[in-house]
Design a protein around this motif. Structure first.
Motif, PDB file in Angstrom:
ATOM      1  N   ILE A 283      63.880  -5.202 -71.560  1.00  0.00           N
ATOM      2  CA  ILE A 283      62.470  -4.834 -71.412  1.00  0.00           C
ATOM      3  C   ILE A 283      61.702  -5.069 -72.706  1.00  0.00           C
ATOM      4  N   ALA A 284      62.313  -4.684 -73.844  1.00  0.00           N
ATOM      5  CA  ALA A 284      61.631  -4.805 -75.137  1.00  0.00           C
ATOM      6  C   ALA A 284      61.209  -6.246 -75.416  1.00  0.00           C
ATOM      7  N   ASN A 292      54.185  -6.381 -79.203  1.00  0.00           N
ATOM      8  CA  ASN A 292      54.670  -5.346 -80.124  1.00  0.00           C
ATOM      9  C   ASN A 292      56.077  -5.743 -80.557  1.00  0.00           C
ATOM     10  N   PRO A 293      56.189  -6.728 -81.458  1.00  0.00           N
ATOM     11  CA  PRO A 293      57.509  -7.270 -81.821  1.00  0.00           C
ATOM     12  C   PRO A 293      58.455  -6.224 -82.399  1.00  0.00           C
ATOM     13  N   GLN A 294      57.922  -5.173 -83.028  1.00  0.00           N
ATOM     14  CA  GLN A 294      58.777  -4.139 -83.622  1.00  0.00           C
ATOM     15  C   GLN A 294      59.492  -3.311 -82.551  1.00  0.00           C
ATOM     16  N   ALA A 295      58.998  -3.379 -81.309  1.00  0.00           N
ATOM     17  CA  ALA A 295      59.612  -2.583 -80.244  1.00  0.00           C
ATOM     18  C   ALA A 295      61.082  -2.954 -80.047  1.00  0.00           C
ATOM     19  N   GLY A 296      61.406  -4.225 -80.212  1.00  0.00           N
ATOM     20  CA  GLY A 296      62.791  -4.655 -80.036  1.00  0.00           C
ATOM     21  C   GLY A 296      63.725  -4.006 -81.037  1.00  0.00           C
ATOM     22  N   SER A 297      63.358  -4.043 -82.324  1.00  0.00           N
ATOM     23  CA  SER A 297      64.232  -3.460 -83.355  1.00  0.00           C
ATOM     24  C   SER A 297      64.287  -1.947 -83.238  1.00  0.00           C
ATOM     25  N   ARG A 298      63.151  -1.329 -82.869  1.00  0.00           N
ATOM     26  CA  ARG A 298      63.161   0.135 -82.727  1.00  0.00           C
ATOM     27  C   ARG A 298      63.965   0.563 -81.496  1.00  0.00           C
ATOM     28  N   THR A 299      63.908  -0.219 -80.445  1.00  0.00           N
ATOM     29  CA  THR A 299      64.724   0.071 -79.257  1.00  0.00           C
ATOM     30  C   THR A 299      66.204  -0.041 -79.591  1.00  0.00           C
ATOM     31  N   LEU A 300      66.565  -1.089 -80.342  1.00  0.00           N
ATOM     32  CA  LEU A 300      67.964  -1.253 -80.744  1.00  0.00           C
ATOM     33  C   LEU A 300      68.405  -0.081 -81.610  1.00  0.00           C
ATOM     34  N   SER A 331      53.322  -8.212 -73.066  1.00  0.00           N
ATOM     35  CA  SER A 331      53.167  -9.663 -73.106  1.00  0.00           C
ATOM     36  C   SER A 331      54.482 -10.325 -72.680  1.00  0.00           C
ATOM     37  N   ASN A 332      54.367 -11.280 -71.783  1.00  0.00           N
ATOM     38  CA  ASN A 332      55.546 -12.069 -71.404  1.00  0.00           C
ATOM     39  C   ASN A 332      55.352 -13.533 -71.759  1.00  0.00           C
ATOM     40  N   LYS A 407      47.704  -6.997 -81.660  1.00  0.00           N
ATOM     41  CA  LYS A 407      47.199  -7.596 -82.902  1.00  0.00           C
ATOM     42  C   LYS A 407      48.099  -8.724 -83.375  1.00  0.00           C
ATOM     43  N   PHE A 408      49.422  -8.510 -83.261  1.00  0.00           N
ATOM     44  CA  PHE A 408      50.368  -9.512 -83.761  1.00  0.00           C
ATOM     45  C   PHE A 408      50.230 -10.815 -82.970  1.00  0.00           C
ATOM     46  N   GLU A 409      50.223 -10.716 -81.655  1.00  0.00           N
ATOM     47  CA  GLU A 409      50.159 -11.936 -80.849  1.00  0.00           C
ATOM     48  C   GLU A 409      48.780 -12.589 -80.952  1.00  0.00           C
ATOM     49  N   LYS A 410      47.737 -11.780 -81.114  1.00  0.00           N
ATOM     50  CA  LYS A 410      46.403 -12.353 -81.297  1.00  0.00           C
ATOM     51  C   LYS A 410      46.369 -13.188 -82.578  1.00  0.00           C
ATOM     52  N   ALA A 411      46.990 -12.670 -83.658  1.00  0.00           N
ATOM     53  CA  ALA A 411      47.046 -13.423 -84.920  1.00  0.00           C
ATOM     54  C   ALA A 411      47.853 -14.707 -84.743  1.00  0.00           C
TER      55      ALA A 411
END
Length: 420
Positions: A283-284, A292-300, A331-332, A407-411
């Motif tokens: 899911i992350a 929200n790229p940080q979601a992956g590392s925080r989920t792990l 975002s997918n 914000k990250f993907e917009k940048a």
């Protein structure tokens, strides 16, 4: 001789006595029409435990007055089936109600198939497992498949009150009074399993001593003691487990934090941390992704914490991660981009890598034109220079379409558009 359980005694003998399942047995529904026209064909009844699969099967036979036998694919062997076929020949035809039909082994299948083809046997199979996953296609293709729905608490209350008032098969002769709260608790705590509710009711009644006037009084406390808590409708090896996993991911994808926590709770009750961890990581990256790229590392990190501390405390870091995943922007775009790249690769081949990108770290590479005219990005401002990287056959293909959900993907999207 020991009396049969209440749930067995209260099985309906007519389809009009079946509790719930109006989508199958309501007026004008296919199964009811088949029964009323006496035009049955082999079928598989599929649904959660205690929803009335075997009851409906026996009620069908009872409504039509047909001879029938109830067997279990796990317990009964080929010899039992041979006896059933002999009986069918004596009557001209027979309904075979087969519990746990997904457990039917090849030898039993091979024996039954010609008798199903000839119409000597009419099979009504019952199973909790998804027949499209678990039943041999040779059997499945000869059967209508009807899915039973989980019974609602109001349906369970109807069944309980019917059992309390039935003097022939139920508890009508036991001189029972029962608190309304007790009935409500049994109807809710059984988790849609009418068999569980009826068994708990019988235990509550028979374990309650009579008063001097011969009356048995069932309180809420007695009901709570008589039923085992069933807060989930699956175990970690059951087919329904995958339905819960699917609902878990879709709830997070849909940003419904309460539904996400509900399904997490059901998965935790099933005790399958491995499936929870795997699905959360998917899911992350699949549903949250670049938003929200940080979601992956925080989920792990949450998963690793859960693994170290174990249940029941594991629920705490997992809940933190699930709340973040559910409430994160979604975002997918990266997922769609790699799928588009794979599809074009499978449809159009791989194409030849441009010569200036090919490996040039060996003697004679330049003689083959390898690596010539390659522009080293670090020699240019912002470490970027325009040059062709895709093979000629794919040079106009665009796979990545950034979203504007974070914000990250917009940048990233702004940079991507600038360098297109």
């Amino acid at each position: 001789m020991k009396r049969k359980p209440l749930a067995f005694r209260m099985r309906p003998t007519s389809i009009d006595d079946v509790i719930g399942q109006h989508q199958l047995l309501g007026k004008g529904m296919l199964l009811r029409r088949m029964i009323e026209a006496d035009q049955l064909s082999s079928m598989i009844l599929y649904g959660p435990p205690g929803t009335g699969k075997t009851s409906i099967a026996s009620a069908i036979a009872g409504s039509l007055g047909h001879h029938f036998r109830i067997l279990n694919a796990t317990v009964h062997n080929k010899k039992d089936m041979e006896t059933t076929v002999a009986e069918a020949k004596m009557y001209g035809s027979l309904i075979l109600i087969l519990d746990e039909v997904h457990r039917l082994d090849k030898a039993k299948q091979d024996f039954l198939l010609p008798h199903l083809e000839s119409g000597l046997l009419l099979l009504i199979g019952a199973t909790t497992a998804n027949p499209y996953h678990s039943i041999n296609p040779a059997i499945r293709s000869r059967c209508h498949i009807f899915e039973l729905e989980q019974l609602q608490p109001t349906d369970i209350e109807t069944a309980l009150n019917r059992a309390l008032n039935d003097k022939e098969h139920g508890l009508g002769n036991e001189n029972v009074t029962i608190d309304k709260e007790a009935i409500t608790h049994l109807s809710l705590a059984c988790g849609g399993d009418v068999r569980s509710a009826l068994n708990a009711l019988e235990l509550a009644v028979l374990s309650t001593p009579k008063k001097e006037n011969g009356l048995r009084t069932i309180s809420l406390k007695t009901a709570e003691q008589s039923i085992q808590k069933k807060s989930i409708q699956h175990d970690k090896d059951g087919d329904a487990h995958y339905d819960v996993l699917s609902a878990f991911q879709k709830s997070i994808r849909g940003s419904d934090v309460n539904a996400s926590l509900h399904y997490l709770a059901r998965l935790l009750e099933a005790g399958d941390l491995i499936s929870i961890h795997r699905r959360m990581l998917v899911i992350a990256y699949e549903d949250i992704g670049l938003a929200n790229p940080q979601a992956g590392s925080r989920t792990l990190a949450a998963i690793e914490s859960a693994e170290r501390i174990g249940l029941p405390e594991a629920r705490i870091p997992l809940a933190n991660a699930v709340v973040e995943l559910a409430l994160s922007p979604k975002s997918n775009s990266a997922n769609k981009a790699i799928d588009a790249a794979l599809q074009s690769l499978r449809e159009g081949g791989s194409g030849d890598i441009p010569l200036h990108l090919k490996d040039a770290h060996y003697q004679g590479a330049k003689n083959l034109g390898r690596g010539i005219d390659y522009k080293y990005p670090h020699d240019y401002p912002d470490a970027w220079v325009k040059q062709q990287y895709l093979p000629d056959a794919f040079k106009n293909h665009i796979y990545f379409e950034p979203n504007e959900t974070g914000k990250f993907e917009k940048a990233l999207g702004d940079l991507y558009k600038k360098r297109k």
